[in-house]
Design an enzyme around this catalytic site. Structure first.
Site, PDB file in Angstrom:
ATOM      1  N   GLN A   1     -44.023 -57.360 -10.595  1.00 60.07           N
ATOM      2  CA  GLN A   1     -43.012 -57.623 -11.625  1.00 60.07           C
ATOM      3  C   GLN A   1     -43.594 -57.488 -13.038  1.00 60.07           C
ATOM      4  O   GLN A   1     -42.924 -57.015 -13.947  1.00 60.07           O
ATOM      5  CB  GLN A   1     -42.415 -59.016 -11.436  1.00 60.07           C
ATOM      6  CG  GLN A   1     -41.131 -59.172 -12.228  1.00 60.07           C
ATOM      7  CD  GLN A   1     -40.469 -60.498 -11.977  1.00 60.07           C
ATOM      8  OE1 GLN A   1     -41.105 -61.543 -12.009  1.00 60.07           O
ATOM      9  NE2 GLN A   1     -39.177 -60.470 -11.726  1.00 60.07           N
TER      10      GLN A   1
ATOM     11  N   GLY B   1     -58.941 -48.617 -16.249  1.00 60.68           N
ATOM     12  CA  GLY B   1     -60.135 -47.865 -16.640  1.00 60.68           C
ATOM     13  C   GLY B   1     -59.863 -46.377 -16.800  1.00 60.68           C
ATOM     14  O   GLY B   1     -60.449 -45.708 -17.657  1.00 60.68           O
TER      15      GLY B   1
ATOM     16  N   GLU C   1     -48.266 -40.536 -44.763  1.00 62.57           N
ATOM     17  CA  GLU C   1     -46.898 -40.415 -45.318  1.00 62.57           C
ATOM     18  C   GLU C   1     -46.466 -41.738 -45.951  1.00 62.57           C
ATOM     19  O   GLU C   1     -45.302 -42.096 -45.951  1.00 62.57           O
ATOM     20  CB  GLU C   1     -45.867 -40.000 -44.249  1.00 62.57           C
ATOM     21  CG  GLU C   1     -46.210 -38.795 -43.404  1.00 62.57           C
ATOM     22  CD  GLU C   1     -46.124 -37.475 -44.149  1.00 62.57           C
ATOM     23  OE1 GLU C   1     -47.165 -37.076 -44.710  1.00 62.57           O
ATOM     24  OE2 GLU C   1     -45.056 -36.867 -44.175  1.00 62.57           O
TER      25      GLU C   1
END
Lengths: 249, 379
Positions: free
Chosen positions: B277, B339, B362
C-alpha cells in the site's frame, strides 16, 4: 495517376491487449488506437510516388466507426489530398470490406490501390486479394520494393524462399510488407491544416452491399500464462522430460 | 472551462510522442554521458516544424499556440529534458525575432532558425546580475551606424554551438529602462566563449560564458526599439517559464511511467512492489501532483495565448509549482527504484539531474515567489 490507399484504425501496436470480460472480443475501451502500421507504409509509398511526380492525387479511405475520421485526418496530415470514410459500427469481414472498396474504386477510378498486407488486429490478410478479384485487376502482395515506369509496375515481394519480382500494367493492386519503407512523421503545420482538407462520409448501408457477417465468433481467449521454466541437471533428465512430459521426441 | 484537447492537439501530441520514442529516448543516455549536442536530431525535429513553433505561419513558423507548444515540449522531454530545454530556448529566441524584429531581421534569420541550420541562445544573466537582472552592465555604445558591445554574459545555454545570441545590453540609464536587446552573430569579431561549465545535468547542451570585447554590430541588429530590451526579456521569459515548466512535466511523466513499470516487475517479500500500500500511495501522490502541475502549466500557457491580465502571476506560479513538484516526483521515482535508481543503468538519475536546474533558471523559484507576492500586495 490517382492512388487510393485504404487505412484501418486498429489498437495501437504498443498498447496492452486485453480480452474483454465476456470473452467475445478485445477490450477497446480506454485503449490507444492508431493507424494500422502496414497501412502507414502503404500511404508512405503513395506519398513517395506523388513526390516523384508519378501520382497526381492520393485518396485515403477507411471503413469503420465515426472515430476513424481521426485516422483519416492523420493520413491527410501526412500528405493525402482527400479522404473518404465509409461509416459503420459493425465489425465487417474481409469480403464485405473488399466489396465496399470495390464500389468506391468504380466511382473514383484510381489507377493504383495500395493496402497494408494485413491489419494487425485480426491479421486476416485477405482484403487486397479479394479486391483484386472483384475488380479483375492484377495484384502484387507483400511488396518490399515498388518501381513504376509509365504503365508498368514492378514489385519485389518477400516470399519464404527469398525475393520474387512481379510486373503488371496499371491499373493494379499492391499490398505492402514491413520493409517497403519507413513512414514519415506528419509536420506540425500540416497537422493543423488537415481539417481543411475534404473528408467525405458515406453511410455503409447506402452502398448496396450485404454487410451481414458469414462467420460467428464463439469466444476469444487469451493464451495461457507461460509456466515457469525449470533447470535440468543432466542431459538424461532433459531427454526424459522431452520424451515423457513434453512428448516431442 | 474546457479541459479536453482538440483533435489537432491530440494528433500533434501523438506525433511528437512517436518522434520522441523513435529519435530521442533511445539516444538520451548517450547524449548525457558523452556531453553530445544532438544537432542532427534537433534538425529532424525542426523539419517537422518544432523549431519555430509559435512563430506566425506567414513568417515561416508553425503558428501553434503556447498551449500547443507546451504539449509538444512535455512529450519531447519524456525522452530528454536537457535537449528539449535547449529547443525551448531556441524557440523562445526565434519567437522574439519574429515578434519584435524588423523585416530585415526576419529575412536574415527566421528561415535558418526554423530549419535549425542556425540555432539561437538567450543572454540575460551576468556573473553579478542573476536574480537582479536589471542591474546588468554589459554595454552597447553607439558609434555611427554600429553598436560597440563590451561585457560578459554568464550561464549561457547553447554557448559555443549557437549561431545567434539575443543579448541584453545597457544602452541607457541604470535600471530596467536603459536596456536593449541586440542580436549578435557567433562570428562577430570580439565575441568569444569561456570554458565549458561542468554541470550536474543538462549535459546534451553546452553552457559557457560569452564575452564581448569591442564587438561591432550594425544598429539594424537591434530588436524592437532602443531601451525597450528589458520588457522584451521579461515578456519572453513568461513564455520561457511555461516552456521550462512543460519540460519538467515531461521529465516527471517519464519517471512516473518508469516507476509504474518497475514496481510491477520487482518482487520483494514474495510479492510485487505494486501490491504494497505504501508504494500504491506514493504512486497515487506522484500522479496527482503531476496532474496538478500540468493543469497550472496549461492554464499559464493559455493565459499567454489569451493575454489574460494575471498572466505574469500565473506563469510564475506554474513555473514554481511545476518545477518543484516534478523534481520531487523524480526524487520519489528514484526512491521507488531503490539502489537501481541511483545507477546510470536506469534513466531516473538522469531525469533527476536534468530537472534540478529548472528550479533555478528562467528566474529562480524564490524570484517567482517575489513576483507572485508583489502582485498579491499590489492588488
Amino acid at each position: 495517376m490517382k492512388i487510393l490507399v485504404a487505412v484501418k484504425r486498429v489498437i495501437d501496436p504498443y498498447a496492452k491487449i486485453r480480452v474483454n470480460a465476456d470473452q467475445t472480443g478485445i477490450e477497446t475501451h480506454n485503449v490507444k488506437l492508431s493507424m494500422n502500421p502496414f497501412d502507414e507504409i502503404a500511404l508512405e509509398e503513395a506519398l513517395r510516388l506523388k513526390e516523384q511526380g508519378l501520382a497526381s492525387e492520393i485518396i485515403v479511405i477507411s471503413i469503420g466507426p465515426i472515430q476513424a475520421q481521426e485516422t483519416l485526418r492523420q493520413g491527410l496530415a501526412l500528405g493525402a489530398d482527400r479522404a473518404i470514410l465509409i461509416q459503420t459500427d459493425q465489425d465487417l469481414e474481409p469480403l464485405v470490406i473488399a466489396q465496399l472498396l470495390n464500389r468506391i474504386s468504380l466511382r473514383e477510378a484510381p489507377q493504383l490501390i495500395i493496402l497494408g498486407k494485413q491489419a494487425i488486429d485480426n491479421d486476416a490478410n485477405q482484403t487486397g486479394q479479394m479486391l483484386a478479384a472483384l475488380l479483375n485487376w492484377p495484384q502484387a502482395t507483400f511488396a518490399s520494393k515498388v518501381t513504376i515506369d509509365q504503365q508498368r509496375v514492378t514489385v519485389e515481394r518477400e516470399i519464404d524462399g527469398g525475393l520474387q519480382t512481379l510486373a503488371f500494367d496499371l491499373p493494379g493492386i499492391i499490398t505492402t510488407d514491413l520493409r517497403l519503407n519507413t513512414p514519415r512523421f506528419a509536420k506540425l503545420p500540416n497537422i493543423m491544416k488537415a481539417k481543411s482538407k475534404p473528408l467525405e462520409i458515406i453511410a455503409s448501408e447506402t452502398l448496396g452491399i450485404d454487410l451481414t457477417p458469414r462467420l460467428t465468433t464463439l469466444s476469444i481467449k487469451p493464451p495461457p500464462i507461460r509456466p515457469k521454466g525449470i533447470l535440468v541437471h543432466s542431459v538424461d533428465e532433459l531427454i526424459d522430460k522431452l520424451r515423457f512430459e513434453a512428448k516431442v521426441i | 472551462m474546457d479541459f479536453t484537447l482538440s483533435d489537432e492537439q491530440r494528433a500533434l501530441t501523438e506525433m511528437v510522442e512517436q518522434f520522441t520514442e523513435a529519435e530521442i529516448t533511445p539516444n538520451a543516455k548517450d547524449w548525457d554521458e558523452q556531453h553530445h549536442f544532438p544537432i542532427a536530431t534537433l534538425r529532424k525535429a525542426a523539419d517537422l516544424g518544432l523549431a519555430a513553433m509559435y512563430v506566425k505561419p506567414e513568417l515561416g513558423g508553425s503558428g501553434l499556440s503556447r498551449l500547443e507548444a507546451a504539449l509538444v515540449f512535455e512529450k519531447l522531454a519524456m525522452g530528454c529534458v536537457s535537449t528539449t530545454a535547449y529547443l525551448s530556448i531556441h524557440n523562445m529566441v526565434t519567437w522574439m525575432i519574429g515578434h519584435y524584429g524588423s523585416s530585415t531581421l526576419h529575412e536574415k534569420y527566421l528561415s535558418h532558425l526554423a530549419s535549425m541550420q542556425w540555432t539561437a541562445s538567450y543572454c540575460l544573466t551576468e556573473s553579478n546580475a542573476g536574480s537582479d537582472a536589471a542591474s546588468l552592465i554589459t554595454s552597447a555604445r553607439r558609434d555611427g551606424d554600429c553598436y560597440i558591445i563590451n561585457g560578459a554574459k554568464a550561464f549561457i545555454s547553447g554557448a559555443t554551438q549557437s549561431h545567434v545570441y539575443a543579448v541584453m545590453v545597457r544602452t541607457g540609464e541604470l535600471g530596467p529602462k536603459g536596456i536593449s536587446c541586440i542580436l549578435v552573430d557567433k562570428d562577430t569579431p570580439g565575441l568569444s566563449f569561456g570554458k565549458l561549465e561542468q554541470k550536474l545535468g543538462w549535459h546534451s547542451q553546452p553552457t559557457a560564458m560569452v564575452f564581448f570585447e569591442n564587438c561591432r554590430v550594425p544598429i539594424s541588429q537591434l530588436l524592437g526599439v532602443e531601451n525597450s530590451g528589458f520588457s522584451i526579456a521579461l515578456t519572453a521569459l513568461n513564455g520561457g517559464r511555461v516552456n521550462i515548466a512543460a519540460c519538467s512535466l515531461g521529465g516527471a511523466s517519464a519517471c512516473l511511467k518508469a516507476s509504474l513499470a518497475y514496481v510491477q516487475e520487482r518482487s520483494q517479500f514474495g510479492k510485487n512492489l505494486s501490491q504494497f500500500q505504501h508504494i500504491q500511495f506514493t504512486l497515487a501522490t506522484m500522479a496527482t501532483q503531476l496532474d496538478a502541475a500540468r493543469l497550472m502549466v496549461y492554464r499559464a500557457a493559455a493565459a499567454i495565448d489569451n493575454q489574460d491580465t494575471p498572466l505574469v502571476t500565473q506563469c510564475a506560479m506554474a513555473k514554481k509549482f511545476a518545477t518543484d513538484v516534478c523534481f520531487e516526483i523524480a526524487n520519489q521515482a528514484l526512491q521507488l527504484h531503490g539502489g537501481y535508481g541511483y545507477l546510470k543503468d536506469y534513466p531516473i538519475e538522469r531525469f533527476l539531474r536534468d530537472l534540478r536546474v529548472h528550479q533555478i533558471l528562467e528566474g529562480t523559484n524564490e524570484i517567482m515567489q517575489t513576483i507572485i507576492a508583489k502582485r498579491l500586495l499590489e492588488a
